[in-house]
Design a protein around this motif. Structure first.
Motif, short mmCIF file in Angstrom:
data_model
loop_
_atom_site.label_atom_id
_atom_site.label_comp_id
_atom_site.label_asym_id
_atom_site.label_seq_id
_atom_site.Cartn_x
_atom_site.Cartn_y
_atom_site.Cartn_z
N UNK A 47 0.84 -1.20 0.00
CA UNK A 47 0.00 0.00 0.00
C UNK A 47 0.88 1.25 0.00
N UNK A 48 1.93 1.19 0.83
CA UNK A 48 2.81 2.33 0.99
C UNK A 48 3.49 2.72 -0.33
N UNK A 50 2.04 2.97 -3.00
CA UNK A 50 1.09 3.69 -3.84
C UNK A 50 0.12 2.77 -4.59
N UNK A 52 -3.21 1.22 -4.40
CA UNK A 52 -4.44 1.30 -3.60
C UNK A 52 -5.50 0.39 -4.19
N UNK A 72 -5.92 -2.30 12.18
CA UNK A 72 -5.65 -1.10 13.00
C UNK A 72 -4.87 -0.06 12.22
N UNK A 73 -3.82 -0.50 11.53
CA UNK A 73 -2.98 0.44 10.79
C UNK A 73 -3.77 1.10 9.65
N UNK A 75 -7.04 1.48 9.33
CA UNK A 75 -8.12 2.35 9.79
C UNK A 75 -7.59 3.62 10.46
N UNK A 76 -6.33 3.58 10.95
CA UNK A 76 -5.76 4.79 11.58
C UNK A 76 -5.16 5.72 10.54
N UNK A 77 -5.06 5.24 9.29
CA UNK A 77 -4.41 6.04 8.27
C UNK A 77 -5.45 6.80 7.45
N UNK A 78 -5.29 8.09 7.34
CA UNK A 78 -6.25 8.86 6.54
C UNK A 78 -6.12 8.57 5.05
N UNK A 79 -4.99 8.00 4.65
CA UNK A 79 -4.83 7.66 3.24
C UNK A 79 -5.50 6.34 2.89
N UNK A 80 -5.51 5.41 3.86
CA UNK A 80 -6.00 4.05 3.55
C UNK A 80 -7.35 3.72 4.16
N UNK A 81 -7.84 4.57 5.07
CA UNK A 81 -8.98 4.15 5.89
C UNK A 81 -10.26 3.86 5.10
N UNK A 82 -10.36 4.38 3.88
CA UNK A 82 -11.57 4.14 3.09
C UNK A 82 -11.54 2.83 2.30
N UNK B 97 -7.91 13.08 -2.34
CA UNK B 97 -7.62 11.66 -2.56
C UNK B 97 -7.08 11.40 -3.97
N UNK B 101 -2.04 8.81 -4.27
CA UNK B 101 -1.06 7.86 -4.80
C UNK B 101 0.25 8.55 -5.09
N UNK B 104 2.10 9.06 -1.92
CA UNK B 104 2.75 7.83 -1.46
C UNK B 104 3.99 7.53 -2.29
N UNK B 105 3.86 7.68 -3.61
CA UNK B 105 5.01 7.36 -4.46
C UNK B 105 6.16 8.32 -4.23
N UNK B 110 2.34 8.85 5.51
CA UNK B 110 0.91 8.95 5.77
C UNK B 110 0.53 10.41 5.97
N UNK B 111 -0.78 10.63 5.88
CA UNK B 111 -1.27 12.00 6.01
C UNK B 111 -2.31 12.02 7.12
N UNK B 120 -4.93 7.91 16.44
CA UNK B 120 -4.37 7.75 15.10
C UNK B 120 -2.89 8.07 15.07
N UNK B 124 -0.14 5.12 14.16
CA UNK B 124 0.65 5.17 12.93
C UNK B 124 2.12 5.51 13.20
#
Lengths: 131, 341
Positions: A47-48, A50, A52, A72-73, A75-82, B97, B101, B104-105, B110-111, B120, B124
């Protein structure tokens, strides 16, 4: 490794058992683009980088980082939580299910599972998200 | 507040770069496992203090927009300066959003979208520091092929751009004045584009629309009702593209090359098949613009990317010259070269 540009929905499967990996990717590949990671940590670095996915399907007992840790990780991340997550686990106790759903999973499917039903559940989640 | 950037030797340090009070306060009440939080006014401040005081920085937290100076450009400049690789977190008000990507790249770990919450942050930051070495993050650092514009091309760029700038300078000034008179706002507009070597830069154009606060680069590209009278003229004669000569002088672009792309579009091309297009100069004119069939109407996206990749594979000074010379007749043919942008 990474997802392609195709318009098919992308699914990331996190599963350490090679047999299970094979079944899931064969079955899901008919309609989805599937990538498999052996454990939660690999999934996070995937994921990190890029990549998704539209949905993640994870086992609970994966080495290095287990399903709950991964959940947990993410859902705590605003980039991945969705990214919606389905837990796919050999444990079927009601408390485990409750814990998983409360931690943010969209669904909990216990093994052994019916692949057709699993795919239907995937479809429901993607449909709800308009994908 | 006293400014004390020291920390005992070997103590892990979390560097806060240009964060506001709220962010600092939130982080200082988090359980970050006895790591010391040190605030820095700028990245330069962090780098110099980190060397001078031999700080063991294990994570960086900065605050601002993803595309702003504290976001992707900061990560890139730290990478360029070979600053030790650490998790990099960005606290931001605007989480787009579409460019996540890209973030990340570029190497943003994380943001955190404001309002930030303690669980959070703790989940993280602690996890990423603890597992940083095991998280085998591949796309950043060594593996990436980098691209530099060949010397002959650069020399040609500078000569042509200097020559054109000198000749057209009086006209530029007149156009600037006309734009200023026609509607409120700056004469030159800039939008973020991705060019050679996937570098992000501000591309300059004459402003052809009225200013709208919610203007995104996407709106700018579509021919819409906000276009001003002079704007229509500048667009149809392609004069609106002329300020890119300054991008050429600055080294962001070349005269001939693949067209720089808006971020959302560039992001779609980060696949093995198409990424090659960024391994070539980014130009004001190039193969799409010159290809005759382009003028017949819409060229499909697919064939556009293939043209770009072909150009990247075969780019040479001679090919550039051909494209450069063929641009002039192409300019006078019907059709807009930026139709699909």
């Amino acid at each position: 490794m990474g997802f392609t540009n195709s318009t098919r929905a992308k699914i990331l499967v996190v599963e350490d058992d090679t047999f299970m990996q094979k079944i899931l990717s064969t079955f899901l590949s008919k309609n989805y683009e599937v990538q498999v990671c052996d454990n939660g940590l690999d999934a996070l670095s995937f994921l990190q980088d890029g990549n998704i996915p539209d949905l993640i399907m994870t086992d609970l007992n994966t080495p290095k980082l287990n399903g709950f840790g991964l959940l947990d990780q993410i859902k705590a991340s605003d980039l991945f939580k969705d990214i919606p997550i389905i837990i796919l686990s050999g444990e079927e106790g009601s408390d485990k299910k409750t814990k998983g759903l409360n931690a943010g999973a969209e669904d909990y499917v216990s093994k052994p599972f019916n692949p057709t039903e699993l795919e239907a559940r995937v479809k429901v989640i993607l449909r709800r998200l308009g994908k | 507040m006293t400014y004390n950037p020291t920390a005992p030797k070997n103590q892990q340090v979390i560097a806060l770069v240009d964060c506001d009070r709220t962010t600092y306060t939130m982080l200082s009440i988090c359980n970050l496992q006895n790591r010391k939080i040190i605030e820095f006014k700028s990245a330069a401040d962090m780098i110099s203090n980190s060397e001078k005081l031999q700080l063991n920085i294990v994570t960086i937290v900065s605050q601002g927009d993803i595309m702003g100076p504290m976001g992707i450009p900061l990560v890139e400049s730290l990478n360029k300066k070979k600053f030790q690789k650490t998790p990099f977190f960005l606290v931001t008000n605007n989480l787009d959003m579409n460019i996540c990507k890209l973030a990340l790249r570029a190497g943003i770990t994380d943001i955190f979208k404001i309002p930030i919450t303690i669980p959070k942050l703790e989940t993280r930051i602690n996890f990423m520091i603890d597992n940083w070495s095991d998280l085998n993050i591949t796309s950043k650092g060594g593996k990436k092929k980098s691209y530099a514009v060949p010397f002959a091309t650069r020399l040609f760029d500078i000569l042509v751009a200097t020559f054109c700038t000198l000749i057209f300078l009086p006209f530029f000034l007149i156009i600037c004045i006309l734009i200023k008179i026609s509607s409120k706002g700056p004469a030159i507009y800039s939008s973020l584009k991705v060019g050679a070597d996937y570098k992000i830069f501000k591309q300059y154009k004459f402003r052809i629309t009225t200013v709208n606060n919610s203007t995104s680069p996407v709106d700018y590209e579509s021919p819409d009702a906000r276009m001003t009278g002079i704007g229509k003229f500048l667009k149809s004669t392609k004069i609106d593209e002329f300020p890119q000569l300054f991008n050429v002088l600055k080294g962001n672009m070349s005269i001939v090359g693949n067209s720089p792309l808006p971020l959302y579009e560039a992001e779609k091309l980060t696949t093995d098949k198409y990424i090659l297009r960024f391994m070539a100069p980014a130009g004001i004119t190039g193969s799409w613009q010159v290809e005759k069939r382009f003028n017949k109407g819409r060229i499909s996206e697919e064939s556009r990317w293939i043209l770009d990749s072909n150009y990247a594979q075969n780019q040479s000074f001679m090919i550039d010259m051909q494209l450069f010379l063929r641009t002039f007749p192409a300019l006078f043919k019907k059709g807009s070269i930026h139709k699909i942008e």
